[in-house]
Motif scaffolding. Structure first.
Motif, PDB file in Angstrom:
ATOM      1  N   GLU A  46       1.574   6.076  -7.258  1.00  0.00           N
ATOM      2  CA  GLU A  46       0.461   6.871  -7.759  1.00  0.00           C
ATOM      3  C   GLU A  46       0.844   8.348  -7.841  1.00  0.00           C
ATOM      4  OE1 GLU A  46      -3.817   7.946  -5.980  1.00  0.00           O
ATOM      5  OE2 GLU A  46      -3.497   5.782  -6.227  1.00  0.00           O
ATOM      6  N   ALA A  47       1.533   8.839  -6.799  1.00  0.00           N
ATOM      7  CA  ALA A  47       1.983  10.232  -6.819  1.00  0.00           C
ATOM      8  C   ALA A  47       2.998  10.463  -7.935  1.00  0.00           C
ATOM      9  CB  ALA A  47       2.594  10.603  -5.463  1.00  0.00           C
ATOM     10  N   VAL A  69       2.978 -10.825  -4.439  1.00  0.00           N
ATOM     11  CA  VAL A  69       1.752 -10.314  -3.827  1.00  0.00           C
ATOM     12  C   VAL A  69       0.772 -11.477  -3.763  1.00  0.00           C
ATOM     13  CG1 VAL A  69      -0.079  -8.593  -3.901  1.00  0.00           C
ATOM     14  CG2 VAL A  69       2.180  -8.033  -4.813  1.00  0.00           C
ATOM     15  N   GLU A  70       0.640 -12.069  -2.577  1.00  0.00           N
ATOM     16  CA  GLU A  70      -0.166 -13.276  -2.429  1.00  0.00           C
ATOM     17  C   GLU A  70      -1.624 -12.976  -2.092  1.00  0.00           C
ATOM     18  OE1 GLU A  70       1.863 -15.534   0.520  1.00  0.00           O
ATOM     19  OE2 GLU A  70       3.601 -15.972  -0.758  1.00  0.00           O
ATOM     20  N   ILE A  71      -1.935 -11.722  -1.779  1.00  0.00           N
ATOM     21  CA  ILE A  71      -3.300 -11.354  -1.409  1.00  0.00           C
ATOM     22  C   ILE A  71      -4.033 -10.909  -2.665  1.00  0.00           C
ATOM     23  CG2 ILE A  71      -4.666  -9.793   0.027  1.00  0.00           C
ATOM     24  CD1 ILE A  71      -2.052  -9.607   1.792  1.00  0.00           C
ATOM     25  N   PRO A  72      -5.121 -11.566  -3.026  1.00  0.00           N
ATOM     26  CA  PRO A  72      -5.757 -11.307  -4.321  1.00  0.00           C
ATOM     27  C   PRO A  72      -6.110  -9.854  -4.582  1.00  0.00           C
ATOM     28  CG  PRO A  72      -6.631 -13.329  -3.370  1.00  0.00           C
ATOM     29  CD  PRO A  72      -5.754 -12.703  -2.322  1.00  0.00           C
ATOM     30  N   PHE A  73      -6.751  -9.167  -3.624  1.00  0.00           N
ATOM     31  CA  PHE A  73      -7.114  -7.790  -3.936  1.00  0.00           C
ATOM     32  C   PHE A  73      -5.893  -6.881  -3.957  1.00  0.00           C
ATOM     33  CE2 PHE A  73      -7.351  -7.240   0.685  1.00  0.00           C
ATOM     34  CZ  PHE A  73      -6.973  -5.919   0.882  1.00  0.00           C
ATOM     35  N   GLY A  74      -4.799  -7.284  -3.264  1.00  0.00           N
ATOM     36  CA  GLY A  74      -3.542  -6.549  -3.390  1.00  0.00           C
ATOM     37  C   GLY A  74      -2.969  -6.683  -4.781  1.00  0.00           C
ATOM     38  N   GLU A  75      -3.045  -7.894  -5.323  1.00  0.00           N
ATOM     39  CA  GLU A  75      -2.605  -8.125  -6.697  1.00  0.00           C
ATOM     40  C   GLU A  75      -3.426  -7.289  -7.672  1.00  0.00           C
ATOM     41  OE1 GLU A  75      -0.680 -10.804  -9.807  1.00  0.00           O
ATOM     42  OE2 GLU A  75      -0.129  -9.709  -8.003  1.00  0.00           O
ATOM     43  N   ASP A  76      -4.739  -7.207  -7.428  1.00  0.00           N
ATOM     44  CA  ASP A  76      -5.604  -6.394  -8.300  1.00  0.00           C
ATOM     45  C   ASP A  76      -5.161  -4.929  -8.283  1.00  0.00           C
ATOM     46  OD1 ASP A  76      -7.059  -8.652  -8.853  1.00  0.00           O
ATOM     47  OD2 ASP A  76      -8.681  -8.191  -7.440  1.00  0.00           O
ATOM     48  N   MET A  77      -4.827  -4.412  -7.087  1.00  0.00           N
ATOM     49  CA  MET A  77      -4.404  -3.019  -6.966  1.00  0.00           C
ATOM     50  C   MET A  77      -3.091  -2.779  -7.703  1.00  0.00           C
ATOM     51  SD  MET A  77      -5.383  -2.503  -2.931  1.00  0.00           S
ATOM     52  CE  MET A  77      -4.881  -0.789  -2.778  1.00  0.00           C
ATOM     53  N   VAL A  78      -2.165  -3.727  -7.561  1.00  0.00           N
ATOM     54  CA  VAL A  78      -0.867  -3.589  -8.231  1.00  0.00           C
ATOM     55  C   VAL A  78      -1.041  -3.578  -9.745  1.00  0.00           C
ATOM     56  CG1 VAL A  78       1.312  -4.787  -8.709  1.00  0.00           C
ATOM     57  CG2 VAL A  78       0.520  -4.514  -6.351  1.00  0.00           C
ATOM     58  N   VAL A 104       0.837  -1.211   0.000  1.00  0.00           N
ATOM     59  CA  VAL A 104       0.000   0.000   0.000  1.00  0.00           C
ATOM     60  C   VAL A 104       0.865   1.252   0.000  1.00  0.00           C
ATOM     61  CG1 VAL A 104      -1.650   1.353   1.350  1.00  0.00           C
ATOM     62  CG2 VAL A 104      -2.020  -1.092   1.022  1.00  0.00           C
ATOM     63  N   ARG A 105       1.968   1.239   0.766  1.00  0.00           N
ATOM     64  CA  ARG A 105       2.863   2.409   0.769  1.00  0.00           C
ATOM     65  C   ARG A 105       3.496   2.608  -0.597  1.00  0.00           C
ATOM     66  NH1 ARG A 105       5.893   1.824   6.579  1.00  0.00           N
ATOM     67  NH2 ARG A 105       6.958   0.133   5.485  1.00  0.00           N
ATOM     68  N   ALA A 112      -3.706  -2.889 -11.467  1.00  0.00           N
ATOM     69  CA  ALA A 112      -4.474  -1.731 -11.922  1.00  0.00           C
ATOM     70  C   ALA A 112      -3.589  -0.506 -12.085  1.00  0.00           C
ATOM     71  CB  ALA A 112      -5.613  -1.435 -10.942  1.00  0.00           C
ATOM     72  N   LEU A 113      -2.590  -0.367 -11.224  1.00  0.00           N
ATOM     73  CA  LEU A 113      -1.725   0.815 -11.280  1.00  0.00           C
ATOM     74  C   LEU A 113      -0.532   0.612 -12.211  1.00  0.00           C
ATOM     75  CD1 LEU A 113      -1.137   3.679 -10.169  1.00  0.00           C
ATOM     76  CD2 LEU A 113       0.229   2.591  -8.395  1.00  0.00           C
ATOM     77  N   PHE A 114       0.125  -0.550 -12.104  1.00  0.00           N
ATOM     78  CA  PHE A 114       1.380  -0.763 -12.828  1.00  0.00           C
ATOM     79  C   PHE A 114       1.190  -1.454 -14.175  1.00  0.00           C
ATOM     80  CE2 PHE A 114       2.679  -0.454  -8.369  1.00  0.00           C
ATOM     81  CZ  PHE A 114       3.772   0.390  -8.446  1.00  0.00           C
ATOM     82  N   GLY A 115       0.075  -2.134 -14.354  1.00  0.00           N
ATOM     83  CA  GLY A 115      -0.147  -2.844 -15.606  1.00  0.00           C
ATOM     84  C   GLY A 115       0.411  -4.250 -15.608  1.00  0.00           C
ATOM     85  N   GLU A 116       1.556  -4.457 -14.974  1.00  0.00           N
ATOM     86  CA  GLU A 116       2.143  -5.788 -14.847  1.00  0.00           C
ATOM     87  C   GLU A 116       2.995  -5.839 -13.591  1.00  0.00           C
ATOM     88  OE1 GLU A 116       5.261  -6.966 -17.627  1.00  0.00           O
ATOM     89  OE2 GLU A 116       5.500  -4.870 -18.223  1.00  0.00           O
ATOM     90  N   ARG A 117       3.269  -7.065 -13.165  1.00  0.00           N
ATOM     91  CA  ARG A 117       4.100  -7.272 -11.979  1.00  0.00           C
ATOM     92  C   ARG A 117       5.266  -8.180 -12.352  1.00  0.00           C
ATOM     93  NH1 ARG A 117       4.365 -11.456  -8.549  1.00  0.00           N
ATOM     94  NH2 ARG A 117       2.387 -12.335  -9.293  1.00  0.00           N
ATOM     95  N   PHE A 118       6.492  -7.692 -12.126  1.00  0.00           N
ATOM     96  CA  PHE A 118       7.675  -8.507 -12.377  1.00  0.00           C
ATOM     97  C   PHE A 118       7.926  -9.414 -11.170  1.00  0.00           C
ATOM     98  CE2 PHE A 118       8.196  -4.853 -15.133  1.00  0.00           C
ATOM     99  CZ  PHE A 118       8.607  -5.439 -16.323  1.00  0.00           C
ATOM    100  N   PRO A 119       8.427 -10.625 -11.393  1.00  0.00           N
ATOM    101  CA  PRO A 119       8.646 -11.565 -10.287  1.00  0.00           C
ATOM    102  C   PRO A 119       9.614 -11.000  -9.252  1.00  0.00           C
ATOM    103  CG  PRO A 119       8.827 -12.680 -12.410  1.00  0.00           C
ATOM    104  CD  PRO A 119       8.780 -11.211 -12.698  1.00  0.00           C
TER     105      PRO A 119
END
Length: 490
Positions: free
Chosen positions: A26-27, A41-50, A19-20, A52-59
């Motif tokens: 975002e800023a 990011v093992e928490i599903p809604f955390g993954e959704d947030m990531v 979240v931090r 949504a903002l970044f477009g993709e997540r690198f391992p």
């Protein structure tokens, strides 16, 4: 600017680190920069947030070298890391690759050397941080990372439909994962208060609580939309982590439970400074149920107390911390800040100044030769930054701190210069550039007619420096063993 963010989220550690990172990213996006994310990011809604903002997540990278390789492949200007896990000699590896490292810590948790260190722990700016080679410290709640979008998030449909209702609304949210499974217990405290109200409980599995007449319980699954409901709540009961700072930035009244040891300083600060009402320390089991129920009941029955809590919280966390951090990142990578430049000192510089000022070679040529104590020094820095007739500057070479210059207005339009070169930077021929950068900054901001300087007669290096800088003079009147030099600037 291109920034790579590195964080993880698991059940045991919650979602706070992510979240931090989201708040800072975002800023950065709002300021026109490009952002990337790497981590688990093992928490599903955390993954959704990531996503949504970044477009993709690198391992998640395996070690410093793999993180550097990813940063170089993405051609980023800076990497920001937020994790308590040991990461190895990151700063040294980054410097070998010409990369800048930014790191978040919470007191001793997650502490590591970095070019920029961010610690938004309340009150930490007045605590000494031992020198570990970090360049710049941003410390205290002024740098609390809050998502810029938080204030404008849409209300959930149910709350929009009941707009204007006079019902009391309570939320129970024990962090992104409720690592200690406290949701059932806290919801039970609300129900036991007996106050007619609706409680929105986020997560927590199967709930078994006995409701009083006029009470209603609504279950919500953890999701990004939960944050949009904060400002519609009369009271939020939360773990003493990241969520409370978001609530504070919105001016929402809250009651907090300490759930893990690393929330101890947060919990103490929140309760002692009336940011939130404390319900106890669940990390040690020292929560008195009757007292917790009583506090919740008192808050729900006293709207003026809730308003005062929210106002006090917002006065401490204004929601601009993410933008402040991004501004410093911009300075770090800006070509305009290459070379030697001066900036105003902040409370976060107190530890660095303490190390420099207590160096024996510095004390030997100072008016006060005794060793400083930390409490007195921290108080001096705080007072100095508030004085209109004193300017304290940190001078940097390519964003690395190399010295400090203090100016004191000793009479109208006459300012005395005092310079300290970082012990590790002496003998590199930087002194004249450091003094010159500081003088230019002073002259750009203050009405100055004359600059003066005093030094011990046997401080040959300082005497030679000021002569090279255009000062002139001789023995100080009435001060045996001291030289007094001056130069006119207008």
């Amino acid at each position: 600017m291109r920034i790579l963010f590195r964080a993880d989220s698991r059940k045991a550690q919650g979602l706070g680190h992510v979240v931090r990172v989201l708040a800072l990213a975002e800023a950065a996006q709002h300021a026109g920069h490009q952002v990337f994310f790497s981590g688990d990011v093992e928490i599903p809604f955390g993954e959704d947030m990531v996503l949504a903002l970044f477009g993709e997540r690198f391992p998640r990278p395996q070690g410093p070298q793999e993180l550097v390789e990813l940063a170089l492949r993405l051609q980023v200007d800076l990497v920001h890391i937020d994790t308590y896990e040991e990461q190895g000699p990151l700063k040294a590896v980054f410097e070998e690759s010409g990369l800048l490292l930014s790191s978040t810590e919470d007191g001793n948790f997650g502490r590591r050397p970095a070019h920029l260190v961010i610690d938004s722990s309340p009150g930490c700016e007045l605590e000494r941080r031992p020198d570990d080679g970090s360049w710049r410290l941003l410390r205290g709640t002024s740098f609390t990372p809050i998502r810029p979008s938080l204030r404008d998030m849409d209300l959930p449909a149910e709350l929009r439909d009941s707009a204007g209702s006079s019902e009391l609304r309570v939320m129970v949210v024990m962090g992104g994962t409720d690592a200690r499974n406290l949701t059932q217990q806290v919801a039970g405290w609300w129900a036991a208060s007996g106050v007619e109200s609706t409680c929105y409980v986020v997560g927590g599995g199967v709930l078994d609580v006995t409701l009083s007449p006029g009470q209603r319980l609504v279950r919500w699954d953890p999701s990004p939309s939960v944050s949009g409901a904060f400002r519609a709540m009369d009271l939020v009961i939360s773990a003493a982590g990241t969520t409370v700072w978001e609530l504070a930035s919105l001016g929402v009244s809250s009651a907090v439970v300490q759930t893990v040891d690393n929330q101890r300083d947060n919990y103490r600060f929140m309760t002692e400074n009336r940011v939130a009402v404390g319900l106890g320390d669940a990390s040690t089991g020292s929560v008195a149920t009757e007292a917790a129920v009583g506090e919740i009941r008192s808050l729900l029955l006293d709207p003026r107390r809730r308003t005062a809590l929210g106002d006090q919280a917002h006065s401490i966390v204004d929601g601009q911390g993410s933008a402040r951090v991004v501004g410093v990142w911009e300075d770090f990578v800006s070509p305009a800040h290459r070379g030697v430049s001066a900036r105003p000192a902040g409370l976060g510089d107190a530890s660095l100044l303490f190390e420099w000022r207590n160096d024996p070679s510095v004390r030997a040529v100072s008016r006060q030769t005794s060793e400083l104590d930390w409490a007195g020094h921290a108080s001096w820095v705080a007072r100095t930054l508030s004085l209109p007739d004193r300017v304290l500057l940190i001078v940097e070479q390519d964003t690395k701190p190399v010295g400090t210059v203090r100016f004191d207005e000793v009479s109208p339009r006459v300012w005395e210069s005092s310079i300290t070169i970082a012990p590790a930077e002496r003998g590199k021929g930087l002194a004249l550039d450091i003094l010159g950068a500081a003088e230019r900054t002073l002259l750009a901001e203050r009405d100055v007619e004359q600059l003066v300087a005093e030094m011990l007669t046997d401080n040959v290096a300082s005497h030679r420096l000021f002569l090279k800088a255009g000062y002139a003079g001789g023995p100080a009147t009435g001060r045996p063993g001291w030289q007094h030099l001056s130069k006119r600037v207008h």
